[in-house]
Design a protein around this motif. Structure first.
Motif, short mmCIF file in Angstrom:
data_model
loop_
_atom_site.label_atom_id
_atom_site.label_comp_id
_atom_site.label_asym_id
_atom_site.label_seq_id
_atom_site.Cartn_x
_atom_site.Cartn_y
_atom_site.Cartn_z
N GLN A 1 0.86 -1.19 0.00
CA GLN A 1 0.00 0.00 0.00
C GLN A 1 0.90 1.24 0.00
O GLN A 1 1.74 1.39 0.89
CB GLN A 1 -0.90 -0.01 1.24
N ALA A 2 0.71 2.07 -1.01
CA ALA A 2 1.56 3.27 -1.15
C ALA A 2 1.05 4.38 -0.24
O ALA A 2 -0.02 4.27 0.36
CB ALA A 2 1.55 3.73 -2.60
N ARG A 3 1.81 5.48 -0.17
CA ARG A 3 1.46 6.55 0.77
C ARG A 3 0.12 7.20 0.45
O ARG A 3 -0.55 7.73 1.31
CB ARG A 3 2.59 7.58 0.89
N ASP A 4 -0.32 7.11 -0.84
CA ASP A 4 -1.63 7.69 -1.19
C ASP A 4 -2.78 6.72 -0.94
O ASP A 4 -3.92 6.98 -1.31
CB ASP A 4 -1.63 8.13 -2.66
N GLY A 5 -2.47 5.57 -0.32
CA GLY A 5 -3.51 4.60 0.04
C GLY A 5 -3.77 3.56 -1.04
O GLY A 5 -4.48 2.59 -0.82
N LYS A 6 -3.17 3.75 -2.22
CA LYS A 6 -3.42 2.81 -3.33
C LYS A 6 -2.66 1.49 -3.11
O LYS A 6 -1.53 1.49 -2.61
CB LYS A 6 -2.94 3.43 -4.65
N PHE A 7 -3.30 0.39 -3.54
CA PHE A 7 -2.66 -0.92 -3.44
C PHE A 7 -1.94 -1.23 -4.75
O PHE A 7 -2.47 -0.95 -5.84
CB PHE A 7 -3.69 -2.01 -3.15
#
Ligand SMILES: Cc1cc2nc3c(=O)[nH]c(=O)nc-3n(C[C@H](O)[C@H](O)[C@H](O)COP(=O)(O)OP(=O)(O)OC[C@H]3O[C@@H](n4cnc5c(N)ncnc54)[C@H](O)[C@@H]3O)c2cc1C
Length: 345
Positions: free
Chosen positions: A142-148
């Motif tokens: 999970q990246a810092r922008d919340g995307k998987f």
């Protein structure tokens, strides 16, 4: 989608160093950490010659010295009735010791991994392993922008510390587990006169003194694990009580200032975990954790990753060699035999 040779979860002593070594050997490396560097972690700082010798081999020791970290030339081990003081033998020609802040050491390793060509992603959290035909082929993060995101790699490495989410996802068993035997708190003090690193060992108590960056001295005061509730109920008094068992140190502390709040832990287990399976490997504390009393954790992580600097025929062969070396040094023969017969995934 890029397919990496190795995807490493965790980029501190074990993960960043492995990323650097593999990238220097031509591997396509992705490494991710949920933290953003520089950032601190619960740890004191001692690097024995065994540990600094790796930094020297990797051309990082001069860089560490340039951060203003004071060089350590003397270690004193005081057992009450007997005190031994001296300079440990050099390892591979390196005798100098340091006690760097983890904010500085870990950032140095992350920068070295990046400079070697590894792709390092910060504020990126490992969530789960991707399996195919009973083999790990990548990981979901999970990246810092919340995307998987899904990352595919030949080998996924858990360099994600003591509680290793990768170990949990892989179903790694803890093979030898002695639990936690000690606990303690540390704080940073300004202007403590010291002549190197000091260890004080008393009945059920230990005190560790580490001169570090910015003229500060990190002082740990530990007790038996059974005393944790008592200790945390009154940290300041218990800490001072332990320090009073080393009168010369207590006297020196008398006229100095505490420069940080206390940080403490009772979670210092001693264990070996199953450290590889099909498509996954564990390194550093994720594979093998020991009480920090002897200041060996960072050195153990480096030692297990060490391998010849000769360039290999293929990057993957080199990766396999590094990881098998890690397996051999972190697993006793009895565990090896058991894993061979149980053949877990
Ligand atoms: C109190 C104390 C004192 C110590 N003193 C010393 C000492 O003086 N000398 C010494 O050599 N050693 C010492 N150690 C041991 C040393 O701190 C460890 O052995 C060393 O930090 C292990 O490095 P590592 O890279 O394996 O794990 P860690 O340093 O724990 O790094 C793991 C990384 O994984 C990341 N991570 C975890 N989960 C995820 C996830 N889901 N997704 C993405 N990233 C994740 C974390 O953010 C972290 O950055 C001490 C330890 C303690 C607790």
């Amino acid at each position: 989608m890029t397919r990496y040779d190795v995807f490493i979860v965790g980029t501190r002593c074990a993960g960043a160093a492995l990323a650097m070594l593999l990238a220097r050997n031509g591997c396509r490396v992705l490494a991710a950490d949920r933290a953003q560097f520089p950032t601190d972690t619960i740890s004191t700082h001692f690097l024995w010659p065994r540990t600094t010798s790796f930094l020297a081999k990797w051309d990082l020791l001069d860089k560490l010295s340039a951060t203003g970290c004071p060089a350590i030339h003397r270690v004193t081990a005081d057992y009450g009735a007997v005190s031994i003081s001296g300079r440990p033998s050099p390892v591979d020609g390196t005798g100098i010791m340091y006690c760097p802040r983890r904010t500085i050491l870990d950032l140095l390793l992350v920068e070295a991994a990046r400079a070697a060509g590894a792709e390092i992603r910060e504020a990126t959290t490992f969530r789960e392993l991707i399996w195919q035909n009973d083999r790990v082929v990548g990981a979901r993060v999970q990246a810092r922008d919340g995307k998987f995101l899904e990352e595919r790699a030949t080998i996924v490495v858990g360099a994600d510390g003591l509680w290793s989410p990768v170990a949990r996802a892989a179903g790694a068993i803890t093979d030898i587990n002695c639990g936690s035997l000690t606990c303690g708190y540390y704080a940073y003090w300004g202007g403590v006169p010291t002549d190197g690193v000091e260890f004080y060992v008393r009945h059920g108590r230990d005190i560790l003194v580490f001169p570090t960056h910015d003229g500060l001295t990190c002082i740990w005061a530990g007790r038996s694990h059974d005393d944790w509730d008592l200790y945390r109920a009154n940290v300041e008094n218990t800490y001072r009580e332990i320090i009073s068992l080393a009168p010369s140190l207590a006297e020196r502390l008398g006229s100095t200032r505490q420069m940080s709040p206390f940080k403490g832990t009772s979670k210092l287990p001693n264990f070996y975990r199953q450290s590889f399976g099909r498509g996954w490997v564990l390194v550093g504390d994720a594979a093998y954790h020991r009480d920090p009393l002897a200041g060996m954790g960072i050195g153990d992580a480096f030692w297990a990753l060490s391998f010849s600097r000769t360039r290999s025929q293929t990057a993957l062969r080199e990766t396999r060699r590094v990881l098998m070396h890690h397996w051999r040094v972190t697993n006793p023969p009895s565990a090896k035999k058991r894993f061979r017969s149980s053949n877990t995934r």
